[in-house]
Scaffold this motif. Structure first.
Motif, PDB file in Angstrom:
ATOM      1  N   PRO A 231     -46.695 -29.717  10.242  1.00  0.00           N
ATOM      2  CA  PRO A 231     -45.314 -29.284  10.459  1.00  0.00           C
ATOM      3  C   PRO A 231     -44.329 -30.377  10.070  1.00  0.00           C
ATOM      4  O   PRO A 231     -44.580 -31.571  10.295  1.00  0.00           O
ATOM      5  N   HIS A 232     -43.225 -29.976   9.461  1.00  0.00           N
ATOM      6  CA  HIS A 232     -42.194 -30.935   9.065  1.00  0.00           C
ATOM      7  C   HIS A 232     -41.236 -31.121  10.240  1.00  0.00           C
ATOM      8  O   HIS A 232     -40.459 -30.222  10.578  1.00  0.00           O
ATOM      9  N   THR A 233     -41.309 -32.278  10.858  1.00  0.00           N
ATOM     10  CA  THR A 233     -40.489 -32.544  12.038  1.00  0.00           C
ATOM     11  C   THR A 233     -39.470 -33.647  11.807  1.00  0.00           C
ATOM     12  O   THR A 233     -38.584 -33.863  12.637  1.00  0.00           O
ATOM     13  N   ALA A 234     -39.588 -34.361  10.688  1.00  0.00           N
ATOM     14  CA  ALA A 234     -38.666 -35.462  10.411  1.00  0.00           C
ATOM     15  C   ALA A 234     -37.303 -34.931   9.964  1.00  0.00           C
ATOM     16  O   ALA A 234     -37.166 -33.776   9.551  1.00  0.00           O
ATOM     17  N   ALA A 235     -36.308 -35.800  10.045  1.00  0.00           N
ATOM     18  CA  ALA A 235     -34.956 -35.405   9.645  1.00  0.00           C
ATOM     19  C   ALA A 235     -34.845 -35.253   8.131  1.00  0.00           C
ATOM     20  O   ALA A 235     -34.074 -34.448   7.621  1.00  0.00           O
ATOM     21  N   GLY A 236     -35.611 -36.036   7.394  1.00  0.00           N
ATOM     22  CA  GLY A 236     -35.562 -35.971   5.939  1.00  0.00           C
ATOM     23  C   GLY A 236     -36.953 -36.089   5.348  1.00  0.00           C
ATOM     24  O   GLY A 236     -37.949 -35.731   5.987  1.00  0.00           O
ATOM     25  N   PHE A 237     -37.003 -36.590   4.124  1.00  0.00           N
ATOM     26  CA  PHE A 237     -38.275 -36.736   3.422  1.00  0.00           C
ATOM     27  C   PHE A 237     -38.444 -38.193   2.993  1.00  0.00           C
ATOM     28  O   PHE A 237     -37.461 -38.893   2.727  1.00  0.00           O
ATOM     29  N   PRO A 238     -39.691 -38.672   2.899  1.00  0.00           N
ATOM     30  CA  PRO A 238     -39.932 -40.098   2.611  1.00  0.00           C
ATOM     31  C   PRO A 238     -39.577 -40.481   1.176  1.00  0.00           C
ATOM     32  O   PRO A 238     -39.328 -39.629   0.320  1.00  0.00           O
ATOM     33  N   ASP A 239     -39.578 -41.787   0.932  1.00  0.00           N
ATOM     34  CA  ASP A 239     -39.287 -42.318  -0.399  1.00  0.00           C
ATOM     35  C   ASP A 239     -40.541 -42.528  -1.234  1.00  0.00           C
ATOM     36  O   ASP A 239     -40.457 -42.939  -2.388  1.00  0.00           O
ATOM     37  N   ASP A 240     -41.699 -42.270  -0.641  1.00  0.00           N
ATOM     38  CA  ASP A 240     -42.970 -42.468  -1.337  1.00  0.00           C
ATOM     39  C   ASP A 240     -43.787 -41.172  -1.236  1.00  0.00           C
ATOM     40  O   ASP A 240     -43.918 -40.601  -0.157  1.00  0.00           O
ATOM     41  N   TRP A 241     -44.348 -40.730  -2.368  1.00  0.00           N
ATOM     42  CA  TRP A 241     -45.127 -39.489  -2.370  1.00  0.00           C
ATOM     43  C   TRP A 241     -46.345 -39.580  -1.463  1.00  0.00           C
ATOM     44  O   TRP A 241     -46.740 -38.601  -0.840  1.00  0.00           O
ATOM     45  N   ASP A 242     -46.943 -40.758  -1.362  1.00  0.00           N
ATOM     46  CA  ASP A 242     -48.126 -40.911  -0.529  1.00  0.00           C
ATOM     47  C   ASP A 242     -47.813 -40.779   0.957  1.00  0.00           C
ATOM     48  O   ASP A 242     -48.722 -40.588   1.770  1.00  0.00           O
ATOM     49  N   GLU A 243     -46.562 -40.911   1.316  1.00  0.00           N
ATOM     50  CA  GLU A 243     -46.167 -40.755   2.708  1.00  0.00           C
ATOM     51  C   GLU A 243     -45.866 -39.304   3.068  1.00  0.00           C
ATOM     52  O   GLU A 243     -45.655 -38.983   4.238  1.00  0.00           O
ATOM     53  N   LEU A 244     -45.844 -38.437   2.053  1.00  0.00           N
ATOM     54  CA  LEU A 244     -45.613 -37.010   2.289  1.00  0.00           C
ATOM     55  C   LEU A 244     -46.958 -36.328   2.503  1.00  0.00           C
ATOM     56  O   LEU A 244     -47.875 -36.492   1.697  1.00  0.00           O
ATOM     57  N   PRO A 245     -47.137 -35.561   3.581  1.00  0.00           N
ATOM     58  CA  PRO A 245     -48.417 -34.871   3.795  1.00  0.00           C
ATOM     59  C   PRO A 245     -48.792 -34.015   2.599  1.00  0.00           C
ATOM     60  O   PRO A 245     -47.927 -33.499   1.881  1.00  0.00           O
ATOM     61  N   THR A 246     -50.094 -33.870   2.392  1.00  0.00           N
ATOM     62  CA  THR A 246     -50.587 -33.050   1.281  1.00  0.00           C
ATOM     63  C   THR A 246     -50.036 -31.633   1.349  1.00  0.00           C
ATOM     64  O   THR A 246     -49.650 -31.048   0.334  1.00  0.00           O
ATOM     65  N   LEU A 247     -50.004 -31.060   2.550  1.00  0.00           N
ATOM     66  CA  LEU A 247     -49.511 -29.701   2.740  1.00  0.00           C
ATOM     67  C   LEU A 247     -48.545 -29.717   3.917  1.00  0.00           C
ATOM     68  O   LEU A 247     -48.931 -30.037   5.041  1.00  0.00           O
ATOM     69  N   LEU A 248     -47.298 -29.380   3.641  1.00  0.00           N
ATOM     70  CA  LEU A 248     -46.240 -29.471   4.637  1.00  0.00           C
ATOM     71  C   LEU A 248     -45.726 -28.079   4.986  1.00  0.00           C
ATOM     72  O   LEU A 248     -45.391 -27.292   4.092  1.00  0.00           O
TER      73      LEU A 248
END
Length: 321
Positions: A231-248
């Protein structure tokens, strides 16, 4: 008590069950150049997608016997072959253009996750389940796909050999599709390439086949689900692709990510890629537990479900700019 009456629970094969909707609707799968072209490119894409979303929903409703079907939408971003910009830049632009077109993206996925997710070598595990369909009359002269990284839907042309003493040269013969009707549409698919150090670069068609298996709820590693929505619970999105979950999961009340069937609306440049995906899916030994679960649930809901995994996949291709 007989020997057969006692078995350790840990020895029982177990396949994790996943929630299944009626339809997984892919709203797009775009590359770096599409995002580099700016919001107008995304706007044009979603304008093409919109009418087909309604058609897909109508088809799913008909299959569900007029009942309201469980449908979720997804979007795949290519961060495997080229890293571009950042999630903080790309994702808000993507979601804004989808919303402007009246569309909602329930799930966002990274293509690199179809290769590796966490510590799981996803693509390698799927490659290990390839069972080639030998064409009639073949004699195994060609090395298997596990060695060559190439998978065909039929019999390749024989390699021409120079004549030996008292023997004629090998005559050319055309390739032949195993399941061709009257004429052949032969396809030889590259599954991966290797660099000088032997590291594999998985091909777009192979990663797309993994993506389809995940959307159909058929992707398992040692019985466990692999692509689990976060689940996407953060206010925004990270600056690094590796910090983004594979499936959001972007929508709180979204239906299940996986479904009995998939439908993808794509630019027509993806047509040869998706042809290759069907060739790959037809020759993968899918986890039998996952197949059985999907079949049993579909039967319980009186939902028609093809035996062929490839036939559970549908597309709409539009003429891109």
């Amino acid at each position: 008590m007989t020997e057969d009456a006692f078995r350790e629970t840990a020895a029982e094969p177990r396949t994790q069950s996943v929630a299944l909707g009626h339809l997984s609707l892919e709203l797009g799968h775009l590359y770096m150049e599409d995002f580099e072209a700016g919001p107008q490119r995304l706007r044009a894409h979603f304008a093409e997608v919109g009418p087909w979303v309604e058609a897909a929903r109508a088809a799913a409703t008909a299959r569900a016997g007029g009942k309201r079907p469980r449908i979720s939408t997804c979007f795949l971003i290519d961060d495997y072959f080229t890293r571009f910009a950042t999630p903080a830049e790309v994702v808000p632009m993507l979601l804004a253009e989808a919303e402007a077109a009246g569309l909602t993206v329930d799930y966002l996925a990274r293509e690199s996750g179809c290769a590796v997710t966490g510590k799981v070598q996803v693509a390698e595990a799927v490659a290990g389940r390839i069972v080639e369909s030998p064409p009639p009359g073949s004699y195994g002269a060609r090395p298997p796909a596990a060695q060559t990284g190439w998978l065909a839907n039929g019999e390749r042309s024989p390699v021409a050999r120079a004549p030996q003493a008292m023997k004629r040269a090998t005559a050319w013969q055309p390739p032949k599709e195993t399941a061709g009707r009257q004429h052949s549409v032969f396809l030889d698919v590259e599954l991966w390439s290797q660099d000088a150090e032997g590291h594999r670069l998985w091909s777009c068609p192979f990663l797309a086949a993994v993506w389809q298996l995940a959307r159909l709820g058929l992707l398992r590693q040692e019985g466990e689900d692999v692509l689990v929505p976060h689940p996407h619970t953060a206010a925004g999105f990270p600056d690094d692709w590796d910090e983004l979950p594979t499936l959001l999961r972007l929508t709180e009340d979204a239906g299940p990510f996986a479904a009995y069937r998939t439908w993808s609306v794509l630019p027509n440049r993806f047509l040869p890629v998706e042809h290759a995906v069907r060739v790959i899916l037809d020759q993968i030994e899918v986890d039998p537990g996952a197949l059985g679960q999907a079949a049993a649930r579909a039967k319980g809901e009186r939902m028609p479900l093809p035996d062929s995994v490839a036939d559970r996949v549908s597309y709409v291709f539009y003429a891109g700019p």
